[in-house]
Write an enzyme that holds these catalytic residues in place. Sequence first.
Site, PDB file in Angstrom:
ATOM      1  CG  ASN A  10      -1.726   1.198   1.430  1.00 39.56           C
ATOM      2  OD1 ASN A  10      -1.790   2.048   0.537  1.00 39.56           O
ATOM      3  ND2 ASN A  10      -2.373   1.310   2.582  1.00 39.56           N
ATOM      4  CE  LYS A  12      -0.157   3.066   4.911  1.00 41.28           C
ATOM      5  NZ  LYS A  12       0.025   3.101   6.357  1.00 41.28           N
ATOM      6  CG  HIS A  96      -5.722   1.701   5.445  1.00 41.66           C
ATOM      7  ND1 HIS A  96      -5.223   2.633   6.322  1.00 41.66           N
ATOM      8  CD2 HIS A  96      -4.731   0.812   5.230  1.00 41.66           C
ATOM      9  CE1 HIS A  96      -3.960   2.306   6.609  1.00 41.66           C
ATOM     10  NE2 HIS A  96      -3.638   1.210   5.957  1.00 41.66           N
ATOM     11  CD  GLU A  98      -2.848   5.276   6.993  1.00 39.87           C
ATOM     12  OE1 GLU A  98      -2.884   5.324   5.759  1.00 39.87           O
ATOM     13  OE2 GLU A  98      -1.928   4.703   7.625  1.00 39.87           O
ATOM     14  CD  GLU A 168      -3.221  -2.712   7.325  1.00 42.25           C
ATOM     15  OE1 GLU A 168      -2.072  -2.870   6.884  1.00 42.25           O
ATOM     16  OE2 GLU A 168      -3.900  -1.715   7.062  1.00 42.25           O
ATOM     17  N   GLY A 174       2.754   1.955  10.975  1.00 36.64           N
ATOM     18  CA  GLY A 174       3.695   3.064  10.860  1.00 36.64           C
ATOM     19  C   GLY A 174       4.426   3.393  12.154  1.00 36.64           C
ATOM     20  CB  SER A 214       5.599  -2.232  11.916  1.00 38.04           C
ATOM     21  OG  SER A 214       5.210  -0.903  12.242  1.00 38.04           O
ATOM     22  N   GLY A 235       3.069  -1.124   4.291  1.00 42.08           N
ATOM     23  CA  GLY A 235       3.088   0.305   4.007  1.00 42.08           C
ATOM     24  C   GLY A 235       4.504   0.752   3.692  1.00 42.08           C
ATOM     25  N   GLY A 236       5.178   1.320   4.701  1.00 42.47           N
ATOM     26  CA  GLY A 236       6.504   1.919   4.524  1.00 42.47           C
ATOM     27  C   GLY A 236       7.498   1.049   3.771  1.00 42.47           C
TER      28      GLY A 236
HETATM   29  P1  13P Z   1       3.261   0.204   7.755  1.00 41.95           P
HETATM   30  O1  13P Z   1       3.766  -1.063   7.085  1.00 41.95           O
HETATM   31  O2  13P Z   1       3.997   1.421   7.318  1.00 41.95           O
HETATM   32  O3  13P Z   1       3.163   0.035   9.233  1.00 41.95           O
HETATM   33  O4  13P Z   1       1.747   0.416   7.211  1.00 41.95           O
HETATM   34  C1  13P Z   1       0.862  -0.630   7.281  1.00 41.95           C
HETATM   35  C2  13P Z   1      -0.358  -0.283   6.519  1.00 41.95           C
HETATM   36  O5  13P Z   1      -1.108   0.589   6.916  1.00 41.95           O
HETATM   37  C3  13P Z   1      -0.610  -0.991   5.256  1.00 41.95           C
HETATM   38  O6  13P Z   1      -1.887  -0.744   4.780  1.00 41.95           O
END
Ligand code: 13P
Length: 252
Positions: A10, A12, A96, A98, A168, A174, A214, A235-236
């Site tokens: 993802n 983002k 999600h 967020e 998640e 994050g 993470s 994510g990251g």
């Molecule tokens: P991180 O891997 O940066 O923690 O993000 C997870 C996420 O929100 C994937 O949708």
Amino acid sequence: MARRPLIAGNWKMHTSLDEARALAVAVVAASNDLDDRDVMIAPPSTALSEVAGVVADSNVILSSQNVHWAVKGAFTGEISPLMLKDIGCKMAIIGHSERRHVFFETDELINKRIQGAIENEITPVFCIGETLSQREEGKMIDVLEGQVWSGLENVSLHNASQLVVAYEPVWAIGTGKTATENQAQEVHAYLRDLLGNIFEKNIAAQMRILYGGSVKPENIDILMQQDDIDGVLVGGAALEADSFERIIRFHK
Ligand code: 13P
């Protein structure tokens, strides 16, 4: 039948068009020779059709980061499932954390998005997860159960490939704090059981449940070794070609 692992990135609100193209080219190269797992990437909307061109004729699946339920209409700022289908998008992340916490998307709204996606042959990657305070107050199961039942109300499936669930935990997104493999496995097993009460047992047994929060090259292998973890939503670490390649190339 074993569940086919799904490694999903993802992106983002990251990547310029050039960066998106280069990252997609690297993900295609990293996945080319792997035929025992699926790889998905979810670029920002501005890069979707560009990345669609890069992943066409590869093993990489294209996803959006959200989707509206209607095929068209006066819904400023939204993308319809037909628009996604039109450019070769096969999946959509829905619910999600967020979207839930920053944009106040409700379970009811998320449910409409899921129904609209499935009706238009876009596979939802349906995200759920508890906050740290909900976990600490012992409300985790109630929260997850509520999110799952409301999100999937009136959803019926012909087969397990029509839906992907992503657990998640909000406190792990994050933050660098990953749920331990045992914490994640415990929740995934619980979710599979719950999905078996909502759909047929054999559909729940085949459905992919991803872990997100993470995920990194350092923890991917141990996570993927758990019985009910069928993949990850990253994510990251999905924004760096090298780290995402290592995650794609997990060892069981
Ligand atoms: P991180 O891997 O940066 O923690 O993000 C997870 C996420 O929100 C994937 O949708």
